[in-house]
Design a protein around this motif. Structure first.
Motif, short mmCIF file in Angstrom:
data_model
loop_
_atom_site.label_atom_id
_atom_site.label_comp_id
_atom_site.label_asym_id
_atom_site.label_seq_id
_atom_site.Cartn_x
_atom_site.Cartn_y
_atom_site.Cartn_z
N GLU A 174 56.92 23.11 -19.14
CA GLU A 174 55.95 22.02 -19.19
C GLU A 174 55.03 22.17 -20.40
OE1 GLU A 174 52.70 19.79 -16.24
OE2 GLU A 174 53.81 21.56 -15.55
N ILE A 175 54.56 23.38 -20.64
CA ILE A 175 53.69 23.63 -21.79
C ILE A 175 54.44 23.34 -23.09
CG2 ILE A 175 52.54 25.48 -23.09
CD1 ILE A 175 51.81 26.70 -20.32
N THR A 176 55.69 23.77 -23.19
CA THR A 176 56.50 23.51 -24.38
C THR A 176 56.68 22.02 -24.60
OG1 THR A 176 57.68 25.59 -24.08
CG2 THR A 176 58.72 23.95 -25.49
N TYR A 191 54.63 19.59 -23.74
CA TYR A 191 53.38 19.01 -24.25
C TYR A 191 53.19 19.34 -25.73
CZ TYR A 191 52.27 18.20 -19.33
OH TYR A 191 52.29 17.78 -18.03
N ILE A 192 53.52 20.55 -26.12
CA ILE A 192 53.39 20.94 -27.53
C ILE A 192 54.33 20.09 -28.39
CG2 ILE A 192 53.83 22.80 -29.20
CD1 ILE A 192 52.86 24.77 -27.07
N GLU A 193 55.55 19.90 -27.94
CA GLU A 193 56.52 19.08 -28.69
C GLU A 193 56.06 17.62 -28.76
OE1 GLU A 193 60.14 19.77 -26.62
OE2 GLU A 193 60.57 21.68 -27.65
N THR A 194 55.44 17.13 -27.71
CA THR A 194 54.93 15.76 -27.72
C THR A 194 53.82 15.60 -28.75
OG1 THR A 194 55.44 15.49 -25.37
CG2 THR A 194 53.87 13.94 -26.31
N ILE A 195 52.92 16.58 -28.82
CA ILE A 195 51.86 16.55 -29.83
C ILE A 195 52.46 16.54 -31.24
CG2 ILE A 195 49.90 17.83 -30.81
CD1 ILE A 195 49.42 18.93 -27.95
N GLN A 196 53.54 17.27 -31.42
CA GLN A 196 54.18 17.37 -32.73
C GLN A 196 54.92 16.09 -33.13
OE1 GLN A 196 56.62 20.79 -31.86
NE2 GLN A 196 55.17 22.24 -32.78
N HIS A 215 46.78 39.13 -27.68
CA HIS A 215 47.16 37.73 -27.56
C HIS A 215 48.23 37.40 -28.59
CE1 HIS A 215 44.20 37.68 -30.85
NE2 HIS A 215 44.85 36.62 -31.29
N ARG A 216 48.85 36.27 -28.42
CA ARG A 216 49.78 35.75 -29.41
C ARG A 216 49.51 34.26 -29.60
NH1 ARG A 216 54.42 33.68 -26.48
NH2 ARG A 216 54.25 34.16 -24.24
N LYS A 217 49.98 33.73 -30.74
CA LYS A 217 49.69 32.34 -31.08
C LYS A 217 50.98 31.54 -31.22
CE LYS A 217 45.47 33.59 -33.59
NZ LYS A 217 44.76 33.56 -34.90
N MET A 218 50.90 30.28 -30.79
CA MET A 218 52.02 29.34 -30.96
C MET A 218 51.51 28.19 -31.80
SD MET A 218 53.46 29.21 -27.05
CE MET A 218 54.75 28.04 -27.52
N ALA A 219 52.15 27.96 -32.94
CA ALA A 219 51.72 26.88 -33.83
C ALA A 219 52.09 25.53 -33.25
CB ALA A 219 52.34 27.06 -35.21
N LYS A 233 49.80 22.32 -38.53
CA LYS A 233 49.05 23.15 -39.47
C LYS A 233 47.56 23.23 -39.13
CE LYS A 233 48.45 19.51 -42.99
NZ LYS A 233 48.68 19.18 -44.42
N TYR A 234 47.11 22.36 -38.19
CA TYR A 234 45.71 22.37 -37.81
C TYR A 234 45.47 22.98 -36.42
CZ TYR A 234 45.60 18.86 -41.52
OH TYR A 234 45.74 18.19 -42.71
N GLU A 235 46.48 23.01 -35.59
CA GLU A 235 46.30 23.42 -34.20
C GLU A 235 47.23 24.56 -33.83
OE1 GLU A 235 45.81 19.89 -31.36
OE2 GLU A 235 46.86 18.99 -33.04
N GLN A 236 46.77 25.36 -32.88
CA GLN A 236 47.61 26.42 -32.34
C GLN A 236 47.21 26.67 -30.88
OE1 GLN A 236 46.84 29.63 -35.01
NE2 GLN A 236 44.82 30.06 -34.20
#
Length: 735
Positions: free
Chosen positions: A658-660, A662-667, A699-703, A706-709
């Motif tokens: 589900e989180i993935t 939403y991230i793909e939708t934002i992209q 922690h780790r980051k998921m891009a 270029k403005y959000e993570q």
């Protein structure tokens, strides 16, 4: 006529864009003719501000080419079109005209990366384009001057506020001119009206009173409400207890003016907004709900929850809200008062506040830094002509004293709107808060327990949850993901309804002090400070007359969160503790106010860290030169950011697909609404991790782009307990 473009999406010529500015200029002047601005200069600025876009490099870029590094920002070129000679003939001085130059030159906040010689060469080139440009609205003010000193387009930190020849008065003229030009320009670019008139609120309030009189022909406004209506043209400070109708009083004071309603907590703001626009009981009628906005960091998500009721385009509504174009806006202090640092681009806010009225509620809840920003901000609002009222249940004496010291004038009611009503009877327990004591009272009662820190609240929850059934004991604090916290807030509203008969124990922190409309039977609380205590007492017998021997138990020993390790000022805590020693038994609303005066008067606070912090922060804010700080740094300082929004690792693993998504939708989503819905749903998995816990953890980051993570934080998380650091020593002590 040469078709010089102002922008490419949608395609719009300079002339078309300027026409849109002039339409908004006319609207602003029509709705708010009393604004103290040079209207002549403002109209000229609207017509001239984008003429520099005729330069060849800009036209190549806006027509689909790449940006050339040699391009000089158009705002610095547009100053060439100021009709200097004509304005001199009309009697304006060189200094007055210079304000117009500078407002145009700085209508975009862009660095000067070119030399004066390069600027002069570009101005000569621009003159050739000017020869083929026609715009009939310029009329007798059509002019071009290819060379004059750089001071006419450069604005440095020392050019205003009396630090050079320009007076503070000219500084305010510049703020008004540049700020209103920005407002008009932003509205034209966003295809919205710069303002919607407040021509409905007085009528809505009259209708509300008429509705009351249907049931009771003798119904009338309460004394507080009458007082506020009678003092609409003044800055007013009023103390009024719960139940006096402060919201309606604030709206009666506002009348048919542009206004901002500020509160310290998002949940309280959401509640006020919902109350104003409620379809059945709202003060604002359904046909006018598009005139009321909500402004904080989660505005779009809140609008989505009201979408079916609002029946309007959410994107347009959101844009109008962000542009401060609505007549009434309910907001947090940081959304409005960050202008006190005078960062590059602060002018639209202060210019807007010059013709607005600001309602400030729950002022006693502000920390020393926010209180300092409020005091400095109100001094600026007064200087530009705006109005304010402070409507509060308790008023620390330090606040009116500091306002007076900073030159702020206000009217104070001869008597506070406080009664001898008794809602609470207090027993002070000289020990630390503990589950054994509380258990004795769990007999068909609805119990609220408030602790100063998350650490203590969790420990107490674990102690009591081991004794009672899972649904009998619940925990609420700031360290839950938004999805779980929202569910808990809904649940506590049900249990906290005075009509509820379900026995329960809710353990919470200060997050419930002023944000939730709840009415429990018994309150058990650690002592924080007197203001905080009275706020907490408002969650018990909120609107009931006292009919029991004791309904509030205050534990005043070994209280968590007290300085030097905690956030509660040690001197204020000690004074609160001393005052409470004489307070066993019933206490009226008037007696509460007298106790507040004993603890929070300027005399009582002098020598405390709290007082020193407020005064130091006022001086600190004033010490900055205009434009010294960038806006991003100001926002960080203002919001006192000491936490990081992150998704707990276990929550991510449980909801990865589900989180993935939403991230793909934002992209990839083509429309802003789809992206914003995805961001809102993604944020439901996040919580604010205290800074020092985050720094010590991993922690780790998921891009996202270029403005959000998205940050995934490695910690323990439980829907009942909330965030728990892997190292117990890092347990949050504060909220």
């Amino acid at each position: 006529m040469n078709q010089y473009l102002a922008k490419s999406r949608p395609v719009e010529t300079i002339q078309e864009h300027t026409n849109n500015l002039l339409r908004n200029y006319d609207l602003l002047k029509k709705y708010y003719p009393e604004i103290e601005v040079n209207w002549h200069f403002l109209k000229l600025a609207c017509m001239i501000h984008d003429l520099g876009k005729m330069n060849v490099l800009f036209q190549e870029k806006v027509s689909g080419g790449k940006r050339d590094k040699r391009e000089i920002p158009h705002n610095y070129l547009s100053v060439a079109f100021v009709p200097y000679k004509k304005l001199k003939e009309e009697g304006y001085t060189k200094e007055e005209i210079q304000v117009l130059f500078q407002a145009i030159a700085r209508h975009h906040e862009r660095d000067i990366h070119f030399t004066e010689d390069e600027w002069a060469v570009e101005m000569k080139k621009l003159e050739q384009e000017w020869q083929g440009f026609t715009y009939d609205k310029l009329g007798e003010y059509r002019a071009y001057r290819s060379h004059f000193p750089a001071k006419y387009y450069q604005v440095t930190a020392h050019i205003f506020e009396g630090k050079t020849k320009q007076s503070f008065g000219q500084f305010l003229e510049y703020v008004m001119l540049k700020g209103l030009l920005n407002r008009i320009d932003f509205a034209a670019s966003g295809s919205i009206d710069v303002e919607k008139p407040n021509d409905f609120l007085e009528g809505a309030m009259t209708e509300q009173l008429a509705g009351f009189r249907v049931a009771n022909p003798n119904a009338d406004w309460k004394p507080l409400q009458k007082y506020m209506k009678a003092h609409q043209d003044e800055n007013v400070i009023v103390v009024a207890e719960t139940g006096m109708g402060k919201t309606e009083a604030g709206l009666l004071w506002l009348g048919n003016h542009k206004g901002f309603f500020t509160l310290p907590l998002r949940t309280a703001i959401n509640a006020i907004y919902s109350r104003l626009i409620d379809r059945e009981t709202g003060i604002i009628k359904e046909s006018q709900t598009d005139r009321v906005g909500l402004l904080h960091s989660e505005t779009y998500g809140q609008y989505l929850t009201h979408e079916s009721h609002l029946e309007m385009d959410i994107d347009e509504y959101y844009t109008k809200t962000r542009q401060m174009s609505l007549p009434i806006t309910v907001c947090t202090l940081d959304q409005l008062f960050d202008f006190v640092f005078r960062y590059a681009g602060f002018e639209p806010k202060l210019a807007t506040l010059s013709y607005s009225k600001v309602i400030i509620d729950e002022v006693q809840m502000y920390s020393p830094d926010l209180l300092a920003y409020l005091i400095v901000g109100l001094s600026y609002i007064q200087k530009v002509g705006g109005k304010f009222t402070i409507l509060t249940a308790t008023l620390p004496g330090i606040i009116p004293d500091l306002l007076s010291e900073n030159g702020v004038h206000f009217t104070r009611a001869e008597e506070d709107f406080i009664s001898d009503r008794v809602r609470h009877s207090v027993e002070v327990i000289h020990e630390s808060i503990n589950g054994d004591f509380i258990q004795e009272f769990y007999d068909n009662n609805r119990i609220l327990v408030i602790c100063n820190t998350v650490r203590v609240a969790k420990a107490l929850y674990e102690e009591l949850a081991g004794i009672y059934d899972d649904d009998e004991v619940r925990l609420l604090h700031s360290q839950f993901i938004k999805r779980d916290r929202s569910a808990k807030e809904d649940a506590i509203l049900l249990d906290g309804n005075k009509e509820s008969d379900r026995p329960c124990i809710w353990i919470a922190t200060q997050v419930v002090e002023a944000s939730l409309d709840i009415d429990f039977d018994l309150l058990f609380t650690e002592l924080s400070d007197l203001n905080g205590l009275f706020q907490r007492m408002g969650r018990c017998y909120r609107n009931r007359a006292l009919d029991v021997t004791t309904n509030v138990y205050v534990f005043d020993e070994e209280c968590s969160g007290v300085a030097p390790r905690g956030f509660i000022d040690a001197q204020i805590h000690e004074h609160s503790q001393a005052v409470l020693q004489h307070c066993n038994g019933s206490i009226s609303e008037r007696e509460k106010l007298l106790m507040i005066d004993q603890v929070y008067s300027t005399e009582a606070l002098k020598g405390s860290k709290y007082y020193a912090d407020v005064v130091e922060m006022i001086d600190y804010v004033k010490s900055f030169d205009t434009y010294e700080l960038p806006k991003k740094e100001v926002q960080q300082r203002f919001r006192n950011i000491n936490s990081v929004a992150a998704i707990p690792e276990s929550i991510y693993m449980e909801n990865e697909s589900e989180i993935t998504y939403y991230i793909e939708t934002i992209q990839t989503a083509p429309r802003r609404k789809e992206k914003m819905i995805a961001r809102t749903k993604l944020s439901a998995f996040m919580l604010d991790v205290p800074g020092y816990i985050f720094e010590k953890g991993s922690h780790r980051k998921m891009a996202v782009n270029k403005y959000e993570q998205v940050i995934i934080f490695d910690c323990y998380y439980d829907a009942g307990l909330g965030l728990t650091p892997k190292d117990k020593e890092e347990e949050n002590l504060f909220f």
